[in-house]
Design a protein around this motif. Structure first.
Motif: not given
Lengths: 397, 140
Positions: A126-138, B103-115
């Motif tokens: 796992g990774r910790a939150a809050g160390r850097h603004p960018a880390d706190n966003l993801d 923005f880094l996030s999760n994409v939810i509800g993807v059943t068979s992810p590919d390229l």
């Protein structure tokens, strides 16, 4: 090569032999033992050291203050540049600069870690939150270290048509070299690798997926370990035990996520031209490529960015085993076995300098006959988000 | 019977962190905010107090419509984290929002992810928590 300035050389090296100290040695123990062996290798003494370079892994925020005391030396130059696994390429660059400026004659770089003994789950923890603004966003998204690099690999595949079979050429080449290095074989035994042997592309593709598209055998080990490098001025180097390995050029850079940026291009695209330009050589002249192999994609991206082949053509370029020490057509890659199959205690950059020096001295287990020029390229941080790059060009007399 | 273990939960951001607290505060009204410089037009993300495009501009808060494109992705199949180990396999992706922020996030509800996921259109779907909402994404 007429413009090269040969004012600083690697004169002493030591790679700490064990990858599993079972928690019995501290990082400082490993650093000091390695420093003593590297000074012996050079024929120098503790009291000769007048410059110290340290990434802080043994002493934290006050590393520059405490490491000299621990070693029992009185340096005139103290540099605590800490940029993860690339720290040691930055240190080598700074040591050359400081020696050229007349501030020092004998520089000492050390590294020690017990990432394995301490069971640090670097790759998929796992990774910790809050160390850097960018880390706190993801922090919420659960991206592991492995998936961070996998993000680059998928984009590379999408953009250039690179395949997993092409990426697999990299761990296959490094394992080929590791099997010739007794310390690497012992490392794999100590870290309980299954089925320790030369591998094929098919072996890599059949190993389990950790984070698509990266398979287990495309990921580096987590070991204990460390090492030391001694860099000296030309007048000192001429009187050392071993032949000098000259630092001919250096480059430094950082890269971070940018809106609309190209994740397939690493900081090597900035540090490489600086280093090759200073050395006055082309990538095609390089015999030995010591490239930070945290993962297969790290190497592929950096080889392209350093100019060994055009951007995006790395996948096709590495096909057919051209990165092996006994194969013509490309540089020999990570002839010690690399982080993938020999030694990765978290910040591998010092071993890139050490094995490059071995090759240029003629001391490698996968020796390229008559090797003249090497590149050591460290990548610190995370390739898929923010990272640092240090490129060092090395040559022998 | 086995021991009853506390249910692991998604790691949440530090809501007091100086640069990102305004971003997270806006999620409570299901707004994804980013900054743009009033002088040079630079889109700044992650949030900061200074413009990275010029030295004199003032950053203004904007709200994204919440749609974007998958720039790249991975599927996490192994995690030791107490929450995420219960979620594998799951999709992690860099999303390029239409207004510019990546923005880094999760994409939810993807059943068979590919390229072919790369380049697909996505939109925000909010996951509510105490004091904060998390912007996840789903395919449009």
């Amino acid at each position: 090569m007429g413009t090269q300035v040969r004012d600083a050389a690697i004169v002493g090296i030591h790679e700490f032999p064990s990858r599993d100290v079972k928690g019995r040695l501290s990082p400082l123990h490993i650093k000091a033992q390695s420093a003593a062996r590297a000074l012996d290798d050079a024929g120098l003494k503790w009291s000769d050291v007048d410059a110290i370079y340290d990434a802080g892994e043994g002493g934290g925020m006050l590393a520059g203050l405490t490491i000299a005391e621990y070693f029992g030396i009185r340096p005139n130059v103290i540099d605590t540049t800490a940029v993860g696994g690339s720290s040691y390429e930055f240190h080598a660059a700074h040591a050359k600069r400081d020696i050229a400026a007349g501030k020092a004659k004998v520089a000492l770089l050390t590294y020690g870690s017990r990432a394995h003994s301490a069971a640090q789950r670097i790759g998929v923890g796992g990774r910790a939150a809050g160390r850097h603004p960018a880390d706190n966003l993801d922090v919420f998204a659960g991206s592991t270290l492995v998936s961070n690099y996998a993000l680059v690999a998928h984009r590379h595949m999408h953009q250039y048509g690179t395949t997993s079979a092409q990426l697999a050429e990299i761990p296959v080449a490094t394992r080929y070299h590791a099997m010739r290095n007794p310390e690497a074989v012992q490392a794999m035994k100590d870290l309980e690798f299954l089925d320790i042997r030369e591998t094929t592309v098919e072996d890599v593709l059949k190993s389990r997926m950790i984070a698509d598209p990266l398979h287990l055998l495309e990921c580096c080990m987590i070991s204990d370990g460390g090492g030391a490098v001694v860099i000296a001025s030309a007048d000192v180097a001429r009187n050392c035990r071993k032949k000098p390995v000259w630092i001919l050029g250096s480059g430094e850079a950082t890269k971070y996520p940018e809106n609309g940026g190209d994740i397939t291009i690493s900081a090597a695209a900035q540090s490489g031209p600086s280093a090759f330009g200073e050395a006055g050589i082309q990538p095609s002249e390089i015999d030995i490529a010591m490239i930070y192999d945290s993962f297969s994609i790290t190497v592929l991206t950096i080889l392209e960015d350093l100019g060994f082949c055009p951007k995006g053509e790395g996948g096709r370029w590495v096909e057919g085993g051209i990165l092996r020490f006994d194969h013509k057509g490309g540089p020999a890659l990570n002839t010690d076995g690399g982080g993938l199959s020999s030694n990765h205690p978290g910040m591998r950059g010092i071993f890139l300098l050490i094995e490059a020096a071995r090759q240029l001295r003629g001391e490698s287990h996968s020796q390229v006959p008559g090797a003249q020029l090497a590149v050591a390229h460290g990548n610190g941080g995370m390739l898929g988000s923010r990272h640092a790059a240090g490129t060092i060009i090395l040559g022998r007399d | 019977m086995a021991d009853i273990k506390p249910v692991a939960t998604r790691p949440l951001p530090d809501l007091t962190e100086e640069d990102t607290r305004s971003f997270w505060a806006a999620t409570n009204t299901q707004r994804f905010v980013y900054q743009q410089c009033g002088s040079c037009g630079m889109v700044v993300f992650y949030p900061r107090q200074h413009c990275t495009g010029c030295t004199t501009g003032r950053l203004e808060e904007r709200t994204s419509v919440g749609k974007g494109t998958i720039y790249t992705y991975s599927v996490v199949r192994q995690s030791y984290h107490p929450f995420f180990r219960t979620q594998v396999p799951y999709v992690v992706a860099w999303i390029d929002l239409d207004e510019g922020p990546r923005f880094l996030s999760n994409v939810i509800g993807v059943t068979s992810p590919d390229l072919s996921l790369i380049g697909k259109r996505v939109e925000i779907t909010w996951e509510g928590h105490e004091g904060v909402s998390i912007p996840l994404f789903k395919l449009i």
